[in-house]
Scaffold this motif. Sequence first.
Motif, PDB file in Angstrom:
ATOM      1  N   ALA A 160       0.581  -1.253  -0.053  1.00 52.71           N
ATOM      2  CA  ALA A 160      -0.026   0.099  -0.070  1.00 52.71           C
ATOM      3  C   ALA A 160       0.896   1.227  -0.290  1.00 52.71           C
ATOM      4  O   ALA A 160       0.246   2.709  -0.804  1.00 52.71           O
ATOM      5  CB  ALA A 160      -0.473   0.190   1.484  1.00 52.71           C
ATOM      6  N   ALA A 161       1.925   1.497   0.665  1.00 56.99           N
ATOM      7  CA  ALA A 161       3.540   2.556   1.078  1.00 56.99           C
ATOM      8  C   ALA A 161       3.253   2.312  -0.211  1.00 56.99           C
ATOM      9  O   ALA A 161       3.965   3.760  -0.284  1.00 56.99           O
ATOM     10  CB  ALA A 161       3.994   2.098   1.937  1.00 56.99           C
ATOM     11  N   LEU A 162       3.755   1.793  -1.139  1.00 54.37           N
ATOM     12  CA  LEU A 162       4.554   1.672  -2.798  1.00 54.37           C
ATOM     13  C   LEU A 162       3.785   2.247  -3.872  1.00 54.37           C
ATOM     14  O   LEU A 162       3.718   3.208  -4.385  1.00 54.37           O
ATOM     15  CB  LEU A 162       4.909   0.241  -3.116  1.00 54.37           C
ATOM     16  CG  LEU A 162       6.218   0.086  -2.505  1.00 54.37           C
ATOM     17  CD1 LEU A 162       6.590  -1.146  -2.904  1.00 54.37           C
ATOM     18  CD2 LEU A 162       6.961   0.577  -2.446  1.00 54.37           C
ATOM     19  N   VAL A 212       6.324   8.345   3.147  1.00 52.72           N
ATOM     20  CA  VAL A 212       5.695   6.664   3.763  1.00 52.72           C
ATOM     21  C   VAL A 212       6.244   5.559   3.103  1.00 52.72           C
ATOM     22  O   VAL A 212       6.293   4.201   3.436  1.00 52.72           O
ATOM     23  CB  VAL A 212       4.197   6.800   3.033  1.00 52.72           C
ATOM     24  CG1 VAL A 212       5.089   6.727   1.431  1.00 52.72           C
ATOM     25  CG2 VAL A 212       3.378   5.183   3.229  1.00 52.72           C
ATOM     26  N   LEU A 213       8.175   6.323   2.342  1.00 54.32           N
ATOM     27  CA  LEU A 213       8.498   5.031   2.285  1.00 54.32           C
ATOM     28  C   LEU A 213       9.624   4.756   3.170  1.00 54.32           C
ATOM     29  O   LEU A 213      10.436   3.727   3.164  1.00 54.32           O
ATOM     30  CB  LEU A 213       9.024   5.682   0.828  1.00 54.32           C
ATOM     31  CG  LEU A 213       8.456   5.811  -0.096  1.00 54.32           C
ATOM     32  CD1 LEU A 213       9.476   5.878  -1.763  1.00 54.32           C
ATOM     33  CD2 LEU A 213       7.737   3.719  -0.737  1.00 54.32           C
ATOM     34  N   ILE A 214       9.981   5.643   4.472  1.00 52.88           N
ATOM     35  CA  ILE A 214      10.794   5.325   5.296  1.00 52.88           C
ATOM     36  C   ILE A 214      10.022   4.038   6.424  1.00 52.88           C
ATOM     37  O   ILE A 214       8.798   4.732   7.096  1.00 52.88           O
ATOM     38  CB  ILE A 214      11.274   6.564   5.716  1.00 52.88           C
ATOM     39  CG1 ILE A 214      11.707   7.404   4.764  1.00 52.88           C
ATOM     40  CG2 ILE A 214      12.293   6.722   7.251  1.00 52.88           C
ATOM     41  CD1 ILE A 214      12.437   9.173   4.878  1.00 52.88           C
ATOM     42  N   PRO A 215      10.528   3.471   7.087  1.00 49.73           N
ATOM     43  CA  PRO A 215       9.743   2.812   8.228  1.00 49.73           C
ATOM     44  C   PRO A 215       9.660   3.580   9.115  1.00 49.73           C
ATOM     45  O   PRO A 215       9.005   3.518   9.960  1.00 49.73           O
ATOM     46  CB  PRO A 215      11.367   1.826   8.079  1.00 49.73           C
ATOM     47  CG  PRO A 215      12.022   1.736   7.432  1.00 49.73           C
ATOM     48  CD  PRO A 215      11.730   2.850   6.633  1.00 49.73           C
ATOM     49  N   ARG A 216       9.830   4.432   9.735  1.00 48.60           N
ATOM     50  CA  ARG A 216      10.060   4.614  10.360  1.00 48.60           C
ATOM     51  C   ARG A 216       8.799   6.442  10.361  1.00 48.60           C
ATOM     52  O   ARG A 216       8.075   6.480  11.923  1.00 48.60           O
ATOM     53  CB  ARG A 216      11.348   5.895  11.346  1.00 48.60           C
ATOM     54  CG  ARG A 216      11.050   6.810  12.710  1.00 48.60           C
ATOM     55  CD  ARG A 216      12.025   7.308  13.075  1.00 48.60           C
ATOM     56  NE  ARG A 216      12.660   7.675  14.135  1.00 48.60           N
ATOM     57  CZ  ARG A 216      12.059   7.864  15.666  1.00 48.60           C
ATOM     58  NH1 ARG A 216      11.814   6.613  16.340  1.00 48.60           N
ATOM     59  NH2 ARG A 216      12.166   8.705  16.741  1.00 48.60           N
ATOM     60  N   THR A 217       8.829   6.435   9.598  1.00 51.12           N
ATOM     61  CA  THR A 217       7.975   7.475   9.548  1.00 51.12           C
ATOM     62  C   THR A 217       6.805   7.783   8.534  1.00 51.12           C
ATOM     63  O   THR A 217       5.779   7.749   8.158  1.00 51.12           O
ATOM     64  CB  THR A 217       8.949   8.840   9.142  1.00 51.12           C
ATOM     65  OG1 THR A 217       8.740   8.701   7.516  1.00 51.12           O
ATOM     66  CG2 THR A 217       9.676   9.464   9.734  1.00 51.12           C
ATOM     67  N   GLN A 218       6.903   5.632   8.405  1.00 54.42           N
ATOM     68  CA  GLN A 218       5.386   5.642   7.531  1.00 54.42           C
ATOM     69  C   GLN A 218       3.764   5.829   8.111  1.00 54.42           C
ATOM     70  O   GLN A 218       2.688   6.295   6.290  1.00 54.42           O
ATOM     71  CB  GLN A 218       5.542   4.330   7.416  1.00 54.42           C
ATOM     72  CG  GLN A 218       4.831   3.600   5.775  1.00 54.42           C
ATOM     73  CD  GLN A 218       4.914   1.872   5.807  1.00 54.42           C
ATOM     74  OE1 GLN A 218       4.466   0.979   6.809  1.00 54.42           O
ATOM     75  NE2 GLN A 218       5.622   1.362   5.009  1.00 54.42           N
TER      76      GLN A 218
END
Length: 143
Positions: free
Chosen positions: A14-16, A66-72
């Motif tokens: 979904a983030a992609l 949305v592609l950075i794990p911590r800030t997704q």
Amino acid sequence: MTRHRILSLAAWAAALWIAYEFLWYEQYKLTGPTLVFDRLSDWSGVPEKPFRLFVAGMEMVAAVLVLIPRTQPLGALFAMGIMTGAIVFHLFTPLGVDPYEDGATLFKEACFTWVMAAFVVWVRRDRLLALASSVLPLPRRAA
């Protein structure tokens, strides 16, 4: 595979999608006037170019977050806000649901992207709460 792993992989998919959707349309927003922003500018009185470039900038930020794990989850919340604005503009302004007369593709994509962002927020809610508590001091419960 566990339920948690499946949900995590689905959240990444979904983030992609969110990042792809935002970044794909940047080619139109960054290269010149568009029908959508022309109509919204005529209706609102806001100059077309700054409006279009502001939205493009917000979408790029959301795509990166949305592609950075911590800030997704934060990026997903931001994407929900952007898509809420798009949906509202389609529904309640002269823009209309189908400005390009192509079966309402933009509107449908905005709705789908909103749902994908809400899904990421739901799956990553623990991460979102942890991020919020690291930024905002939350009151502790009495034992």
